[in-house]
Design a protein around this motif. Structure first.
Motif, PDB file in Angstrom:
ATOM      1  N   ASP A   1       0.861  -1.178   0.000  1.00  0.00           N
ATOM      2  CA  ASP A   1       0.000   0.000   0.000  1.00  0.00           C
ATOM      3  C   ASP A   1       0.902   1.234   0.000  1.00  0.00           C
ATOM      4  O   ASP A   1       1.824   1.329   0.819  1.00  0.00           O
ATOM      5  CB  ASP A   1      -0.882  -0.041   1.260  1.00  0.00           C
TER       6      ASP A   1
ATOM      7  N   GLU B   1       0.512   4.241   1.006  1.00  0.00           N
ATOM      8  CA  GLU B   1       0.560   4.983   2.274  1.00  0.00           C
ATOM      9  C   GLU B   1       1.449   4.278   3.292  1.00  0.00           C
ATOM     10  O   GLU B   1       2.161   4.934   4.059  1.00  0.00           O
ATOM     11  CB  GLU B   1      -0.851   5.199   2.823  1.00  0.00           C
ATOM     12  N   GLN B   2       1.430   2.944   3.314  1.00  0.00           N
ATOM     13  CA  GLN B   2       2.301   2.215   4.230  1.00  0.00           C
ATOM     14  C   GLN B   2       3.766   2.340   3.817  1.00  0.00           C
ATOM     15  O   GLN B   2       4.660   2.390   4.670  1.00  0.00           O
ATOM     16  CB  GLN B   2       1.871   0.750   4.324  1.00  0.00           C
TER      17      GLN B   2
ATOM     18  N   LYS C   1       5.064   4.996   2.318  1.00  0.00           N
ATOM     19  CA  LYS C   1       5.443   6.342   2.747  1.00  0.00           C
ATOM     20  C   LYS C   1       5.654   6.402   4.261  1.00  0.00           C
ATOM     21  O   LYS C   1       6.601   7.035   4.741  1.00  0.00           O
ATOM     22  CB  LYS C   1       4.374   7.349   2.332  1.00  0.00           C
ATOM     23  N   ALA C   2       4.776   5.752   5.014  1.00  0.00           N
ATOM     24  CA  ALA C   2       4.912   5.738   6.477  1.00  0.00           C
ATOM     25  C   ALA C   2       6.199   5.029   6.893  1.00  0.00           C
ATOM     26  O   ALA C   2       6.864   5.455   7.853  1.00  0.00           O
ATOM     27  CB  ALA C   2       3.698   5.062   7.104  1.00  0.00           C
TER      28      ALA C   2
ATOM     29  N   ARG D   1       8.919   7.508   6.401  1.00  0.00           N
ATOM     30  CA  ARG D   1       8.874   8.531   7.461  1.00  0.00           C
ATOM     31  C   ARG D   1       9.362   7.974   8.795  1.00  0.00           C
ATOM     32  O   ARG D   1       9.925   8.706   9.600  1.00  0.00           O
ATOM     33  CB  ARG D   1       7.455   9.081   7.622  1.00  0.00           C
TER      34      ARG D   1
END
Length: 126
Positions: free
Chosen positions: A19, A21-22, A24-25, A28
């Motif tokens: 995913d 978003e995962q 990117k997380a 981060r």
């Protein structure tokens, strides 16, 4: 937590769904690598579903590599479904031990490993 581990000389790899978003997380969170969960791809019942999940894995792998993360993949990979995942250029590691050990019961560990290696490095026809 990842900073403390990295400061201690421990590589941080997060096991995530494919995913964006995962991915990117994970970046981060200062991880160095991700392992993309291939379970949905492996459990897909139709060609359409399998192709959709394969695309998710490929997109996540590309995004992770662009962010400088090392990319692995695994969970449910076996002798029948590993080749499309192995062709994703950004994936540098496959976690497929369970399948190899299961096959080794029938054909021996040496042959089970050799057969898997052939599948991973042999180009897929068609």
């Amino acid at each position: 937590m990842t900073r403390a581990l990295r400061d201690g000389g421990i590589e941080v790899s997060l096991f995530i769904d494919p995913d964006l978003e995962q991915v990117k997380a994970s970046h981060r969170a200062d991880s160095q690598a991700v392992e993309l969960h291939t379970g949905r791809y492996c459990e897909a019942r139709t060609a359409e579903e399998r192709n959709r999940e394969l695309a998710r894995v490929a997109d996540a792998a590309k995004a992770a590599a662009r962010l400088g993360l090392r990319v692995a993949a695994g969970h449910g990979l076996d002798y029948w479904n590993v080749q499309p995942i192995a062709r994703i250029e950004e994936i540098t590691e496959l976690n497929i031990g369970y399948s190899i050990v299961c096959r080794a019961v029938l054909v021996g560990l040496e042959r089970a490993v050799r057969d898997m290696k052939e599948l991973i490095v042999r180009p897929v026809r068609g």
